[in-house]
Design an enzyme around this catalytic site. Structure first.
Site, short mmCIF file in Angstrom:
data_model
loop_
_atom_site.label_atom_id
_atom_site.label_comp_id
_atom_site.label_asym_id
_atom_site.label_seq_id
_atom_site.Cartn_x
_atom_site.Cartn_y
_atom_site.Cartn_z
N TYR A 33 45.22 23.27 -88.16
CA TYR A 33 43.96 23.86 -87.83
C TYR A 33 43.71 25.16 -88.64
CZ TYR A 33 45.05 26.94 -84.16
OH TYR A 33 45.63 27.77 -83.23
N LYS A 148 50.41 25.97 -88.68
CA LYS A 148 49.43 26.14 -87.41
C LYS A 148 48.90 24.89 -87.20
CE LYS A 148 44.98 28.84 -87.08
NZ LYS A 148 45.49 29.52 -85.83
N GLU A 180 54.76 37.17 -80.53
CA GLU A 180 53.39 37.36 -80.82
C GLU A 180 52.52 36.72 -79.50
OE1 GLU A 180 52.20 34.30 -83.71
OE2 GLU A 180 53.49 32.89 -82.99
N LEU A 204 53.11 32.97 -86.21
CA LEU A 204 52.16 32.47 -87.25
C LEU A 204 51.82 33.48 -88.42
CD1 LEU A 204 50.18 30.02 -87.93
CD2 LEU A 204 48.47 31.65 -86.85
N1 PMP Z 1 49.50 33.87 -83.74
C1 PMP Z 1 49.09 32.81 -83.06
C2 PMP Z 1 50.21 32.09 -82.17
C3 PMP Z 1 47.54 32.35 -83.38
O1 PMP Z 1 47.13 31.04 -82.67
C4 PMP Z 1 46.79 33.14 -84.08
C5 PMP Z 1 45.27 32.68 -84.25
N2 PMP Z 1 45.05 31.46 -84.81
C6 PMP Z 1 47.34 34.24 -84.78
C7 PMP Z 1 48.70 34.71 -84.60
C8 PMP Z 1 46.37 35.27 -85.60
O2 PMP Z 1 46.27 34.40 -86.98
P1 PMP Z 1 44.85 34.82 -87.80
O3 PMP Z 1 44.95 36.19 -87.97
O4 PMP Z 1 45.15 34.04 -89.07
O5 PMP Z 1 43.76 34.41 -86.70
#
Ligand code: PMP
Length: 284
Positions: A33, A148, A180, A204
């Site tokens: 996603y 993701k 994270e 991620l």
């Molecule tokens: N880490 C995780 C585990 C996440 O779910 C997200 C948000 N999808 C992020 C980091 C931040 O990623 P982004 O800046 O692409 O939204």
């Protein structure tokens, strides 16, 4: 009024938007996603999200059912049909429906679903003024967090643990080091230096992270990409998280202990301003 949702090439009222019970997204969390933010009716960093989507699909040997150009058009059409000014576009692609078997099916047609969420005043989230509280929990997710996928149960559990503890979110740790947040990348600031975990399979690769680190470097701020411990976080001058939906969000408390003087710090505030301003400029 019901939302218009996109399912496999059709724009449908949400009540009529359906996928098969045999869909591997449902049976195996076999899907990926993206969430793209919208400010003033325009998409923030669409290119970054489309690029990461292609990478996630590639890592899972899943075929991409849509070109980047068509995907942009679907995003825009949904924004138009749902009159979204500020909000989010959620996109999910699964391997599709097939008789249940652990092995990937050879002939399944991917399922693609997109929907919008209206978030009026997305850039004026009051939490940016007060900052958020986090707890730390063990990171018990699988090992390919760089993909993701829609298997978000542990992050959901983490969010519930945070709520139960009276906090806003959880930072996950592995070997005493922060990986994270449940749905964001985590940072601390010490002596003017921004410290955030390096990229790898453990986290991620946030689209917001990439942009924010670039803006920080352009503003001559020092950035160190390395693991940091919970103890370092407790002793930090500032902390913050980044994500597509929260932009840059200050963190003012970890496990009940105040960070700095328990109010959003200058680095997080400045990065939030820069990120929102620059993202608005390049939104499409
Ligand atoms: N880490 C995780 C585990 C996440 O779910 C997200 C948000 N999808 C992020 C980091 C931040 O990623 P982004 O800046 O692409 O939204």
């Amino acid at each position: 009024m019901s939302r218009t949702v996109y399912v496999n090439g059709e724009y449908l009222p949400e009540e009529d938007a359906k996928v098969s019970v045999f869909d591997r997204g449902f049976l195996f969390a076999d899907g990926v996603y993206e969430v793209t933010s919208v400010l003033g009716g325009k998409l923030l960093d669409f290119d970054g999200h489309a690029t990461r989507l292609a990478r996630s699909l590639g890592e899972l040997e899943m075929s991409n059912p849509i070109t980047k150009e068509d995907l942009l058009e679907v995003h825009r059409e949904l924004l138009r049909r749902n009159a979204i000014d500020d909000g989010l576009v959620y996109l999910q692609i699964t391997r599709g429906a097939a008789d249940r078997d652990f092995a990937y099916p050879v002939d399944a047609t991917p399922t693609i679903v997109l929907f919008t969420q209206a978030k009026p005043g997305l850039a004026d989230n009051p939490m940016a003024k007060t900052g958020m509280k986090v707890i730390t929990i063990e990171d018990r997710r699988w090992g390919r967090r760089d993909i993701k996928t829609v298997q978000l149960l542990y992050p959901s559990m983490g969010k519930m643990m945070a709520k139960a503890a009276g906090a806003d979110d959880a930072w996950m740790t592995e070997d005493g080091h922060v990986t994270e947040g449940t749905s964001n990348n985590a940072y601390i600031v010490k002596d003017g230096k921004i410290i955030t975990r390096h990229l790898g399979e453990e986290i991620l690769h946030g689209i917001t992270r990439k942009a924010v680190l670039r803006f920080a470097r352009e503003a001559q701020m020092q950035v160190e990409e390395r693991p940091f411990t919970v103890e370092e976080a407790r002793a930090a001058d500032e902390a913050f998280v980044t994500s597509a939906s929260s932009f840059v969000m200050p963190v003012v408390e970890i496990d009940g202990a105040a960070i700095g003087n328990a109010t959003p710090g200058p680095v997080a505030k400045r990065l939030r301003e820069i990120y929102i301003e620059e993202s608005r400029k390049t939104a499409i």
